[in-house]
Design a protein around this motif. Sequence first.
Motif, PDB file in Angstrom:
ATOM      1  N   TYR A   1       8.598  15.102 -71.498  1.00 61.54           N
ATOM      2  CA  TYR A   1       7.922  16.209 -70.814  1.00 61.54           C
ATOM      3  C   TYR A   1       6.417  15.950 -70.811  1.00 61.54           C
ATOM      4  O   TYR A   1       5.856  15.521 -71.825  1.00 61.54           O
ATOM      5  CB  TYR A   1       8.231  17.540 -71.515  1.00 61.54           C
TER       6      TYR A   1
ATOM      7  N   ASN B   1       1.603  23.638 -64.698  1.00 60.43           N
ATOM      8  CA  ASN B   1       2.600  23.854 -63.659  1.00 60.43           C
ATOM      9  C   ASN B   1       2.069  23.316 -62.347  1.00 60.43           C
ATOM     10  O   ASN B   1       0.862  23.190 -62.152  1.00 60.43           O
ATOM     11  CB  ASN B   1       2.905  25.350 -63.511  1.00 60.43           C
TER      12      ASN B   1
ATOM     13  N   ASN C   1      11.478  21.206 -62.730  1.00 59.38           N
ATOM     14  CA  ASN C   1      12.558  22.000 -62.184  1.00 59.38           C
ATOM     15  C   ASN C   1      13.189  21.340 -60.945  1.00 59.38           C
ATOM     16  O   ASN C   1      14.399  21.241 -60.837  1.00 59.38           O
ATOM     17  CB  ASN C   1      12.044  23.382 -61.730  1.00 59.38           C
TER      18      ASN C   1
ATOM     19  N   LEU D   1      16.793  23.173 -61.952  1.00 63.54           N
ATOM     20  CA  LEU D   1      16.843  22.273 -63.098  1.00 63.54           C
ATOM     21  C   LEU D   1      18.221  21.886 -63.591  1.00 63.54           C
ATOM     22  O   LEU D   1      18.353  20.888 -64.296  1.00 63.54           O
ATOM     23  CB  LEU D   1      16.055  22.880 -64.257  1.00 63.54           C
TER      24      LEU D   1
ATOM     25  N   ASN E   1       7.268  21.805 -60.918  1.00 58.89           N
ATOM     26  CA  ASN E   1       7.621  22.682 -62.022  1.00 58.89           C
ATOM     27  C   ASN E   1       6.892  24.001 -61.849  1.00 58.89           C
ATOM     28  O   ASN E   1       5.664  24.025 -61.723  1.00 58.89           O
ATOM     29  CB  ASN E   1       7.237  22.048 -63.359  1.00 58.89           C
TER      30      ASN E   1
ATOM     31  N   GLY F   1       7.660  21.004 -67.791  1.00 56.62           N
ATOM     32  CA  GLY F   1       8.214  20.173 -66.743  1.00 56.62           C
ATOM     33  C   GLY F   1       8.433  18.750 -67.216  1.00 56.62           C
ATOM     34  O   GLY F   1       7.735  18.249 -68.094  1.00 56.62           O
TER      35      GLY F   1
END
Length: 641
Positions: free
Chosen positions: A274, A284, A312, A329, A355, A360
């Motif tokens: 991540y 994001n 996602n 996701l 994301n 994310g």
Amino acid sequence: MKKRIFLITILICNFGYSQIRLPQLISDGMILQRQTNIKLWGWASPNEKIQLEFNHKQYNAVASEEGKWTIQLPPQKAGGPHEMTFSASNKIILKNILFGDVWICGGQSNMELTMERVRDKYSDIISNANNSNIRQFKVPFKFDFEKPNDDFESGKWIVVNPENILEFSAVAYFFANEIYTKYKIPIGLINSVLGGSPAEAWISEDAIRKIPDYYNEAQKFKDKKLIEEIESKDKTINDNWYKLVNSTDDGLKNNWSSPEFDDKDWQKMNIPGYWADNGLGNVNGVVWFRKEFDIPKEKSGMTKLLLGRIVNADYVFINGKSVGTTTYLYPPRRYLFDSTLLKEGKNVIAIRVINNSGKGGFVLDKSYKLISGNDSIDLKGIWKYKLGAKMDALPSKTLIRWKPVGLFNAMIAPLINYPIKGVIWYQGEANTKKPAEYSDLMETLINNWRTYWKQGSFPFIYVQLANFMEVKSAPSESSWAELRQAQTNTLSVPNTRMAVAIDLGEWNDIHPLNKYDVGKRLALQAKKIAYGDKKIVSSGPLFKSMKQKGNKFILKFTNTGSGLVSKGSTELKGFSIANEDNKFIWAKASISGSKIIVWNSNILRPYRVRYAWADNPEEANLYNEENLPASPFEAKLSDNK
């Protein structure tokens, strides 16, 4: 002239209204419940006479003033195929009808998950699937807070073959196949499910009245204008967020998907992982990833790309060509492409990841590789990445479809005239935020459905939540464990059974792929409760009672089968105990015949005991000899009083 048109219009309307109509369920290929009275129903013009021809006999009915009619058939033995001819001012002929056992398949996404989603895991089963005696009716998604519906907007019965099986619920198919293989009785699956749905959405208004908060919420959403306002507002926010992210994404502006793009100044990151855990931080928006790699000539014909799961949404390019996208996701990323797309030598994969909230990136412990037959190229490791657009988190939506009563009215009420054998149910993840209320909700739901079906206490078999999330090294509180206990408590409702799945989950996926064993364990319970196989061991050990002896607990269990065992180890694991202060510590445990002895020398007067009490109790290993796992549980001395 106008008068003539008016009269023709009246005649057409009257003729259309007088047409006999059947519900979507009563259609070609249906499976009807054997060995019970069958109710067939439909609509026609008021007082219209309806005739049914079936097995060389005639059955008659007259429509009511409201245009409703019913015909009763006597019990039929399993088998077919049969035909039915309904006659009134029009004629409807239904073909390929079987009598067998009909099971409602209810719940949320783990019941909804289709064979298509697990096609890589069960490819041989899918390619060889061919059984017209197993059929599914998929109830279309809809909610309605105003009143119970009397029919669905669409739906059809489909049979098992290599193409159709991809649409079947995986759990339900494996359940049906186990039952059919044993008893050779046609199995009809009515699949009425919705991902993410809580139990209260599947309960009728009159039954949910006993829970005022849910009842009042259901009343609120009877206001269609309110629903329209909420949906319109959510859509506007969502559309504007994605419009802005697309218009500000530097990657789209500068064609970062191109194999010729120069990414030498991009940062590096290990995939899977991540970006919040790397240099980019918890942002994001859009992050682009690129990986350049060489392919030898003998591997240039690869046609499948596996990218685990991505949070996602993702847009994937190979050598500048789009090969697929997934917009949320949960689904495993599996992209197929032409064998000419990859070439000998240098190749580039580019992934645009969007994301909108949370962390994310690429989910750990999943497959990230290119595949062709038995050949593969591992794509894990260092990738380059760069932020394309930074955004505020997308506000969460008001998920109206999950509100109380709505799914019962639209997706259960139209079924209640259709006789069934029983229900299989996989749900609970959506209720883990309030586990204390779950057992009451499920007792309400089960009794509610039995009241509406008017078939007495038909079998209701459900799946206990599987293990999920990261393993914790010390005993701790867990809302998932609490909900599993609530599911165990629901066994107090007559004619219910529970399939334990505590060993079938995946720590990094709320939708574990092993649906075969879930279906098999449901079928074991059905063989016992619905088919009367008294010799079968259908369950793993269930806690029964305990007593204290000095600093030890002596635990008794039911469903011990041929004996208790510690699977994979000589040492029992997963037990913890506490004094009345409720501070749990790990405990020793040993098998003594049909009992378990639990202790920790640091606790002289134990008061509580837990087994497999965690989101993901990975080490818990109490089974019976039949290889069925014990259910997680919590108990205290006062429970025995």
